[in-house]
Design a protein around this motif. Structure first.
Motif, PDB file in Angstrom:
ATOM      1  N   SER A 242       7.246 -13.953  -6.164  1.00 50.82           N
ATOM      2  CA  SER A 242       8.018 -12.726  -6.378  1.00 50.82           C
ATOM      3  C   SER A 242       7.860 -12.234  -7.815  1.00 50.82           C
ATOM      4  N   ALA A 243       7.714 -13.175  -8.776  1.00 54.19           N
ATOM      5  CA  ALA A 243       7.503 -12.780 -10.168  1.00 54.19           C
ATOM      6  C   ALA A 243       6.169 -12.054 -10.313  1.00 54.19           C
ATOM      7  N   VAL A 244       5.136 -12.553  -9.630  1.00 55.39           N
ATOM      8  CA  VAL A 244       3.835 -11.877  -9.663  1.00 55.39           C
ATOM      9  C   VAL A 244       3.957 -10.472  -9.089  1.00 55.39           C
ATOM     10  N   SER A 245       4.647 -10.333  -7.983  1.00 53.90           N
ATOM     11  CA  SER A 245       4.815  -9.024  -7.363  1.00 53.90           C
ATOM     12  C   SER A 245       5.554  -8.062  -8.291  1.00 53.90           C
ATOM     13  N   HIS A 246       6.621  -8.534  -8.928  1.00 50.45           N
ATOM     14  CA  HIS A 246       7.389  -7.687  -9.849  1.00 50.45           C
ATOM     15  C   HIS A 246       6.530  -7.274 -11.051  1.00 50.45           C
ATOM     16  N   GLN A 247       5.723  -8.195 -11.566  1.00 49.77           N
ATOM     17  CA  GLN A 247       4.892  -7.884 -12.733  1.00 49.77           C
ATOM     18  C   GLN A 247       3.808  -6.857 -12.381  1.00 49.77           C
ATOM     19  N   ILE A 248       3.227  -6.969 -11.187  1.00 48.07           N
ATOM     20  CA  ILE A 248       2.217  -5.995 -10.772  1.00 48.07           C
ATOM     21  C   ILE A 248       2.863  -4.615 -10.627  1.00 48.07           C
ATOM     22  N   LYS A 249       4.063  -4.551 -10.024  1.00 49.42           N
ATOM     23  CA  LYS A 249       4.758  -3.277  -9.887  1.00 49.42           C
ATOM     24  C   LYS A 249       5.096  -2.687 -11.254  1.00 49.42           C
ATOM     25  N   ALA A 250       5.502  -3.553 -12.202  1.00 46.15           N
ATOM     26  CA  ALA A 250       5.827  -3.075 -13.555  1.00 46.15           C
ATOM     27  C   ALA A 250       4.585  -2.499 -14.227  1.00 46.15           C
ATOM     28  N   LEU A 251       3.438  -3.151 -14.041  1.00 46.45           N
ATOM     29  CA  LEU A 251       2.199  -2.659 -14.642  1.00 46.45           C
ATOM     30  C   LEU A 251       1.795  -1.326 -14.012  1.00 46.45           C
ATOM     31  N   GLU A 252       1.895  -1.236 -12.696  1.00 41.29           N
ATOM     32  CA  GLU A 252       1.560   0.025 -12.019  1.00 41.29           C
ATOM     33  C   GLU A 252       2.457   1.161 -12.514  1.00 41.29           C
ATOM     34  N   ALA A 253       3.723   0.836 -12.748  1.00 39.84           N
ATOM     35  CA  ALA A 253       4.644   1.867 -13.232  1.00 39.84           C
ATOM     36  C   ALA A 253       4.265   2.318 -14.640  1.00 39.84           C
ATOM     37  N   GLN A 254       3.864   1.377 -15.495  1.00 39.66           N
ATOM     38  CA  GLN A 254       3.476   1.738 -16.857  1.00 39.66           C
ATOM     39  C   GLN A 254       2.198   2.574 -16.861  1.00 39.66           C
ATOM     40  N   LEU A 255       1.259   2.221 -15.979  1.00 41.16           N
ATOM     41  CA  LEU A 255      -0.016   2.938 -15.945  1.00 41.16           C
ATOM     42  C   LEU A 255       0.092   4.254 -15.172  1.00 41.16           C
ATOM     43  N   GLY A 256       1.063   4.312 -14.228  1.00 41.26           N
ATOM     44  CA  GLY A 256       1.163   5.486 -13.364  1.00 41.26           C
ATOM     45  C   GLY A 256       0.063   5.539 -12.336  1.00 41.26           C
ATOM     46  N   VAL A 257      -0.492   4.372 -12.005  1.00 42.06           N
ATOM     47  CA  VAL A 257      -1.621   4.294 -11.067  1.00 42.06           C
ATOM     48  C   VAL A 257      -1.386   3.110 -10.130  1.00 42.06           C
ATOM     49  N   PRO A 258      -1.504   3.284  -8.796  1.00 42.73           N
ATOM     50  CA  PRO A 258      -1.422   2.123  -7.899  1.00 42.73           C
ATOM     51  C   PRO A 258      -2.671   1.252  -8.016  1.00 42.73           C
ATOM     52  N   LEU A 259      -2.460  -0.051  -8.097  1.00 42.17           N
ATOM     53  CA  LEU A 259      -3.579  -0.982  -8.257  1.00 42.17           C
ATOM     54  C   LEU A 259      -3.848  -1.783  -6.984  1.00 42.17           C
ATOM     55  N   PHE A 260      -2.803  -1.990  -6.179  1.00 46.17           N
ATOM     56  CA  PHE A 260      -2.934  -2.745  -4.928  1.00 46.17           C
ATOM     57  C   PHE A 260      -2.427  -1.889  -3.761  1.00 46.17           C
ATOM     58  N   GLU A 261      -3.036  -2.090  -2.621  1.00 50.53           N
ATOM     59  CA  GLU A 261      -2.530  -1.543  -1.363  1.00 50.53           C
ATOM     60  C   GLU A 261      -1.852  -2.681  -0.637  1.00 50.53           C
ATOM     61  N   ARG A 262      -0.582  -2.503  -0.291  1.00 48.75           N
ATOM     62  CA  ARG A 262       0.188  -3.565   0.348  1.00 48.75           C
ATOM     63  C   ARG A 262       0.264  -3.299   1.837  1.00 48.75           C
ATOM     64  N   VAL A 263      -0.183  -4.287   2.627  1.00 47.02           N
ATOM     65  CA  VAL A 263      -0.145  -4.218   4.087  1.00 47.02           C
ATOM     66  C   VAL A 263       0.573  -5.466   4.573  1.00 47.02           C
ATOM     67  N   GLY A 264       1.830  -5.321   4.941  1.00 43.78           N
ATOM     68  CA  GLY A 264       2.614  -6.486   5.330  1.00 43.78           C
ATOM     69  C   GLY A 264       2.780  -7.414   4.149  1.00 43.78           C
ATOM     70  N   ARG A 265       2.402  -8.688   4.350  1.00 41.94           N
ATOM     71  CA  ARG A 265       2.507  -9.670   3.279  1.00 41.94           C
ATOM     72  C   ARG A 265       1.237  -9.750   2.437  1.00 41.94           C
ATOM     73  N   ASN A 266       0.250  -8.983   2.810  1.00 40.87           N
ATOM     74  CA  ASN A 266      -1.026  -9.027   2.109  1.00 40.87           C
ATOM     75  C   ASN A 266      -1.129  -7.860   1.114  1.00 40.87           C
ATOM     76  N   ALA A 267      -1.982  -8.069   0.097  1.00 39.45           N
ATOM     77  CA  ALA A 267      -2.231  -7.017  -0.900  1.00 39.45           C
ATOM     78  C   ALA A 267      -3.722  -6.945  -1.158  1.00 39.45           C
ATOM     79  N   ARG A 268      -4.252  -5.724  -1.172  1.00 39.72           N
ATOM     80  CA  ARG A 268      -5.689  -5.525  -1.383  1.00 39.72           C
ATOM     81  C   ARG A 268      -5.894  -4.626  -2.594  1.00 39.72           C
ATOM     82  N   LEU A 269      -6.844  -5.009  -3.450  1.00 41.83           N
ATOM     83  CA  LEU A 269      -7.128  -4.218  -4.636  1.00 41.83           C
ATOM     84  C   LEU A 269      -7.682  -2.845  -4.275  1.00 41.83           C
ATOM     85  N   LEU A 270      -7.133  -1.844  -4.912  1.00 40.82           N
ATOM     86  CA  LEU A 270      -7.667  -0.494  -4.806  1.00 40.82           C
ATOM     87  C   LEU A 270      -8.787  -0.306  -5.822  1.00 40.82           C
ATOM     88  N   PRO A 271      -9.609   0.741  -5.718  1.00 44.41           N
ATOM     89  CA  PRO A 271     -10.711   0.937  -6.675  1.00 44.41           C
ATOM     90  C   PRO A 271     -10.262   0.916  -8.130  1.00 44.41           C
TER      91      PRO A 271
END
Length: 301
Positions: free
Chosen positions: A32-61
């Motif tokens: 959960s800490a990893v998930s929160h940190q990725i969301k925090a980074l995406e918010a700072q950058l203003g860009v989505p980095l992962f696509e979340r499908v269920g429990r899985n996450a896939r890197l976007l370009p």
């Protein structure tokens, strides 16, 4: 843009690990800490980095590009940090030493040979100059260590004595043959002298030790030349008298190229001398290579 270093580290692990759970294990945090940190980074950058499908996450370009750049950048950073740590712990790299040429050739040379043989990855950068320049260069950080006279009186430096040099006045035998042997202050004042520079450091030290602090210095200066080698050459050529370190004139005296003159040794007469110090800046960062060179030069013998 200021981005938290730890968030970038988490992104790199999440980008190369098969799951956030594996990234969390590598980072020693919870998934959960990893998930929160990725969301925090995406918010700072203003860009989505992962696509979340269920429990899985896939890197976007955008995430793939950033992870690729971070992998290369962090590899260089890790290498630089390791090198900095190794430099502090291991005797390797460059140590810069300043000193007067003739003294360094006599005193420093054998010590350098032992140091370089003992530490194959050590590099010694030696530069010769006059005392005033050596002190300025050491204080400015251009040298790590320096061989100086009276360094203990210089603010900003620490120093330890390593050698006491003594001085004698010498002339050529031919000079004596035509002018006689001067011994007293009055007799010596009639002769011309070759000196190192306008400070008369060796010259005045010898004169005061021989004739007392109140005796006026001899007025006849034939030449000022900032080279002990050239001073000796001029003496051998018969120009006049020079005061030089005993270690420097020993071979010329033995070869009878020059003769020692001045007052005869007697009770109460002091010898002219200077204490040479090994000096370094107060508070200077002391790496393993610095400590090794400093310790070797402070050893007796």
């Amino acid at each position: 843009m200021l981005i938290n270093y730890e968030l970038l580290r988490t992104l790199l692990e999440a980008g190369v690990a098969p799951t956030f759970a594996e990234a969390a294990r590598r980072r020693r945090v919870t998934p959960s800490a990893v998930s929160h940190q990725i969301k925090a980074l995406e918010a700072q950058l203003g860009v989505p980095l992962f696509e979340r499908v269920g429990r899985n996450a896939r890197l976007l370009p955008a995430g793939e590009g950033l992870v690729g750049a971070l992998r290369e950048a962090f590899a260089r950073i890790d290498d630089a940090l390791a090198a900095a740590s190794d430099d502090h712990r291991e005797v390797r790299g460059v140590v810069r030493i300043g000193g007067p040429g003739p003294f360094s050739r006599m005193w420093l040379r054998p010590r350098l040979a032992r140091l370089l043989l003992a530490h194959p990855e050590l590099v010694i950068d030696v530069r010769f100059d006059v005392p005033s320049v050596l002190a300025r260069r050491l204080l400015a950080g251009d040298d790590d260590l320096s061989l100086l006279v009276s360094a203990e009186d210089t603010p900003g430096l620490e120093a330890r004595p390593v050698y006491v040099e003594e001085f004698s006045a010498v002339v050529s035998p031919e000079y004596l043959g035509t002018r006689g042997r001067p011994e007293t202050a009055r007799e010596l004042a009639e002769h011309r002298f070759v000196v190192f520079d306008a400070d008369l450091a060796m010259h005045s030290a010898w004169w005061r030790a021989s004739f007392g602090k109140r005796a006026p210095l001899p007025p006849k200066i034939a030449c000022r030349i900032t080279s002990l080698d050239e001073m000796l050459a001029l003496v051998i050529a018969g120009v006049g008298i020079a005061v030089l370190p005993n270690y420097f004139i020993a071979e010329a005296v033995a070869a009878k190229q020059v003769v020692v003159v001045g007052p005869r040794p007697g009770k109460g007469r002091r010898s002219a001398r200077n204490t040479i110090h090994l000096a370094w800046r107060k508070g200077a960062a002391q790496s393993a290579r610095f400590r090794a060179v400093q310790a070797a030069l402070l050893e007796e013998g």
